[in-house]
Design a protein around this motif. Structure first.
Motif, short mmCIF file in Angstrom:
data_model
loop_
_atom_site.label_atom_id
_atom_site.label_comp_id
_atom_site.label_asym_id
_atom_site.label_seq_id
_atom_site.Cartn_x
_atom_site.Cartn_y
_atom_site.Cartn_z
N ALA A 33 0.84 -1.20 0.00
CA ALA A 33 0.00 0.00 0.00
C ALA A 33 0.88 1.25 0.00
O ALA A 33 2.00 1.23 0.51
CB ALA A 33 -0.93 0.02 1.21
N ILE A 34 0.36 2.33 -0.56
CA ILE A 34 1.09 3.60 -0.62
C ILE A 34 0.77 4.42 0.63
O ILE A 34 -0.41 4.59 0.97
CB ILE A 34 0.73 4.38 -1.90
CG1 ILE A 34 1.09 3.55 -3.13
CG2 ILE A 34 1.43 5.74 -1.92
CD1 ILE A 34 0.59 4.12 -4.44
N TYR A 35 1.82 4.90 1.28
CA TYR A 35 1.67 5.64 2.53
C TYR A 35 2.24 7.05 2.41
O TYR A 35 3.12 7.32 1.60
CB TYR A 35 2.37 4.90 3.67
CG TYR A 35 1.55 3.74 4.19
CD1 TYR A 35 0.77 3.88 5.33
CD2 TYR A 35 1.55 2.52 3.53
CE1 TYR A 35 -0.01 2.82 5.80
CE2 TYR A 35 0.78 1.46 4.00
CZ TYR A 35 0.01 1.61 5.13
OH TYR A 35 -0.76 0.57 5.59
N LYS A 45 -2.08 5.87 5.23
CA LYS A 45 -2.35 5.56 3.82
C LYS A 45 -2.58 6.85 3.04
O LYS A 45 -3.30 7.73 3.49
CB LYS A 45 -3.54 4.62 3.66
CG LYS A 45 -3.20 3.18 4.00
CD LYS A 45 -4.34 2.26 3.67
CE LYS A 45 -3.94 0.82 3.98
NZ LYS A 45 -5.08 -0.09 3.75
N ALA A 46 -1.94 6.93 1.87
CA ALA A 46 -2.12 8.08 0.99
C ALA A 46 -3.51 8.01 0.37
O ALA A 46 -3.99 6.94 0.01
CB ALA A 46 -1.06 8.07 -0.10
N THR A 94 -8.12 7.82 -5.03
CA THR A 94 -9.04 8.23 -3.98
C THR A 94 -9.43 7.04 -3.11
O THR A 94 -10.13 7.19 -2.12
CB THR A 94 -10.31 8.90 -4.56
OG1 THR A 94 -10.91 8.01 -5.50
CG2 THR A 94 -9.97 10.22 -5.23
N SER A 95 -8.97 5.84 -3.48
CA SER A 95 -9.07 4.66 -2.62
C SER A 95 -7.77 4.61 -1.83
O SER A 95 -6.70 4.40 -2.42
CB SER A 95 -9.24 3.38 -3.44
OG SER A 95 -10.46 3.41 -4.15
N ALA A 96 -7.83 4.82 -0.53
CA ALA A 96 -6.65 4.96 0.32
C ALA A 96 -5.63 3.84 0.10
O ALA A 96 -5.97 2.66 0.07
CB ALA A 96 -7.05 5.00 1.78
N GLY A 97 -4.36 4.25 -0.11
CA GLY A 97 -3.26 3.31 -0.25
C GLY A 97 -3.03 2.76 -1.64
O GLY A 97 -2.14 1.97 -1.85
#
Length: 137
Positions: A33-35, A45-46, A94-97
């Motif tokens: 996941a992207i943070y 989470k981004a 816009t979906s976290a991570g």
């Protein structure tokens, strides 16, 4: 570094080859996941729904704990979602991570390039987040 060779990663979420850091004291992270690195020194989470969660330093979690497993800041990595087709430019979703091949377009959304898709079905990307971002009016 005289010559740097980055290899395309496997299809295992969080597999990485590149610049990795070990700080932030964050646990319960999702591998791949992207943070976003927060002002309190932890990772969240981004999410392109808010500048507060996708400005500044971004990275990809390589396991459950930032200090033990690390966070990739730049390089080859397998993320936890399939973001697009080979060669697509990728943005914070816009979906976290997650990353996505379509720039967010809702009012207040943040458009920030994070890399390029290397494989259409295994989540393999070149992660190299741009330092600039644009807020959709």
């Amino acid at each position: 570094i005289h010559k740097r060779h980055l290899a395309k990663t496997s299809n295992t979420d969080g597999d990485a080859d590149g610049d990795i850091v070990y700080f932030g004291g964050t646990t319960s992270m999702t591998a791949g996941a992207i943070y976003h690195f927060k002002s309190d020194g932890t990772w969240e989470k981004a999410d392109a729904d808010s500048a507060a969660t996708c400005d500044g330093l971004l990275g990809v979690a390589l396991g459950a704990a930032s200090d033990t497993n690390g966070v990739l800041l730049r390089g080859m990595v397998t993320i936890a979602n399939d973001p697009g087709a080979v060669g697509d430019v990728l943005f914070v979703s816009t979906s976290a991570g997650q990353a996505i091949a379509t720039a967010p377009s809702g009012s207040g959304d943040i458009v920030r390039v994070v890399g390029y898709c290397l494989d259409a079905s295994n989540g393999q990307i070149y992660f190299n987040p741009d330092g600039a971002f644009v807020e959709v009016a």
